[in-house]
Design an enzyme around this catalytic site. Structure first.
Site, PDB file in Angstrom:
ATOM      1  N   SER A  15      11.710 -39.989  22.444  1.00 17.94           N
ATOM      2  CA  SER A  15      11.298 -41.294  21.918  1.00 17.94           C
ATOM      3  C   SER A  15      11.481 -41.360  20.400  1.00 17.94           C
ATOM      4  O   SER A  15      10.792 -40.662  19.650  1.00 17.94           O
ATOM      5  CB  SER A  15       9.824 -41.523  22.292  1.00 17.94           C
ATOM      6  OG  SER A  15       9.180 -42.382  21.379  1.00 17.94           O
TER       7      SER A  15
HETATM    8  N1  GSH Z   1       6.656 -51.447  18.206  1.00 17.50           N
HETATM    9  C1  GSH Z   1       6.588 -50.043  18.495  1.00 17.50           C
HETATM   10  C2  GSH Z   1       7.575 -49.759  19.612  1.00 17.50           C
HETATM   11  C3  GSH Z   1       7.409 -48.373  20.196  1.00 17.50           C
HETATM   12  C4  GSH Z   1       8.322 -48.204  21.400  1.00 17.50           C
HETATM   13  O1  GSH Z   1       9.112 -49.094  21.738  1.00 17.50           O
HETATM   14  N2  GSH Z   1       8.200 -47.050  22.066  1.00 17.50           N
HETATM   15  C5  GSH Z   1       8.954 -46.810  23.263  1.00 17.50           C
HETATM   16  C6  GSH Z   1       9.401 -45.375  23.356  1.00 17.50           C
HETATM   17  S1  GSH Z   1      10.572 -45.053  22.029  1.00 17.50           S
HETATM   18  C7  GSH Z   1       8.045 -47.127  24.433  1.00 17.50           C
HETATM   19  O2  GSH Z   1       7.400 -46.268  24.987  1.00 17.50           O
HETATM   20  N3  GSH Z   1       7.972 -48.412  24.781  1.00 17.50           N
HETATM   21  C8  GSH Z   1       7.142 -48.915  25.831  1.00 17.50           C
HETATM   22  C9  GSH Z   1       7.006 -50.405  25.717  1.00 17.50           C
HETATM   23  O3  GSH Z   1       7.539 -50.999  24.757  1.00 17.50           O
HETATM   24  O4  GSH Z   1       6.373 -51.001  26.597  1.00 17.50           O
HETATM   25  C10 GSH Z   1       6.918 -49.243  17.232  1.00 17.50           C
HETATM   26  O5  GSH Z   1       7.358 -49.825  16.226  1.00 17.50           O
HETATM   27  O6  GSH Z   1       6.702 -48.034  17.209  1.00 17.50           O
END
Ligand code: GSH
Length: 237
Positions: A15
């Protein structure tokens, strides 16, 4: 008894947003009055267990993420660069063997988390900076060597990574994240008076700072002043 506020960070090296969250928390563990607990877990299990889908499978989200990761990496000063084929890296190859390896290193390190921190960073660097494999034993060993682990620790971690004990430990960490309410990573869990409060993503630091009683202003300003290890390491080549 520690007066520090305990924050758990659940992450998976597959991730990219976890990498950003991990680096910021590793920097701020020295600035805020917190005890940071690194919790390697398996994002695939969280997706399945929560009924979620990886954001990358929705075309518009994928396009947004590609741009967003680029600017966030620059902002947080993390040398993150998308691999040539993110689908192959994230969905075909995945991170199960890598996360078992990180779990095995953590098991050997009992109590400390310096090696887990360093080996996680080197695995992220491979996959999310250098477009290198993290599934083969030789790749894991190379990352661990770069992280400063001894040959003995690397050999033991590679052997125990396939054991039932380590597989179960990774499953338990993943289940713990799900029990807190995880649907993706990074997941930060702040234990406020014994009651867990969760934050999803690497874009919730101001809110987290507010909840743990740290100065939000100083956080924003010091984002650029807390040294990033990458600048320092660039000098070392
Ligand atoms: N807005 C968050 C996004 C984080 C994200 O998209 N994480 C991914 C893994 S890289 C995830 O698990 N997403 C699940 C989802 O968006 O429902 C950030 O800026 O960190």
């Amino acid at each position: 008894m520690t007066s520090k506020k305990v924050i758990e960070l659940f992450y998976d090296v597959v991730s990219p947003y976890s990498w950003l969250g991990f680096e910021v928390m590793c920097r701020y563990r020295h600035v805020w009055n917190i005890e940071l607990k690194l919790c390697p877990a398996f994002l695939g299990g969280v997706m399945q267990g929560s009924g979620n889908k990886p954001p990358g499978v929705v075309p518009n989200k994928f396009m947004y993420m590609t741009k967003d990761l680029k600017r966030a990496a620059e902002y947080f000063d993390v040398p993150l660069q998308a691999p040539a084929d993110p689908f192959e890296v994230m969905f075909k190859k995945g991170s199960l063997s890598a996360m078992r390896f990180v779990t095995a290193v953590q098991e050997q390190e009992k109590g400390g988390d310096k090696l887990v921190e360093q080996v996680s960073r080197e695995l992220w660097r491979r996959i999310w900076s250098e477009d290198k494999d993290i599934t083969e034993a030789a790749s894991l060993a190379e990352a661990a060597k770069k992280a400063g682990l001894s040959d003995g620790v690397i050999k033991d971690a590679l052997e125990t990574a396939a054991s039932k004990e380590i597989k179960d430990k990774l499953k338990d960490a993943t289940q713990k994240a799900l029990d807190y309410g995880a649907f993706g990573f990074p997941l930060l869990v702040y234990h406020r008076n014994g009651s867990p409060e969760i934050f999803f993503g690497s874009d919730r630091f101001e809110l987290l700072a507010h909840c743990i009683g740290e100065e939000t202003e100083s956080f924003i300003f010091s984002l650029t002043t807390v040294p990033s290890p990458f600048k320092f390491m660039a000098h070392l080549g």
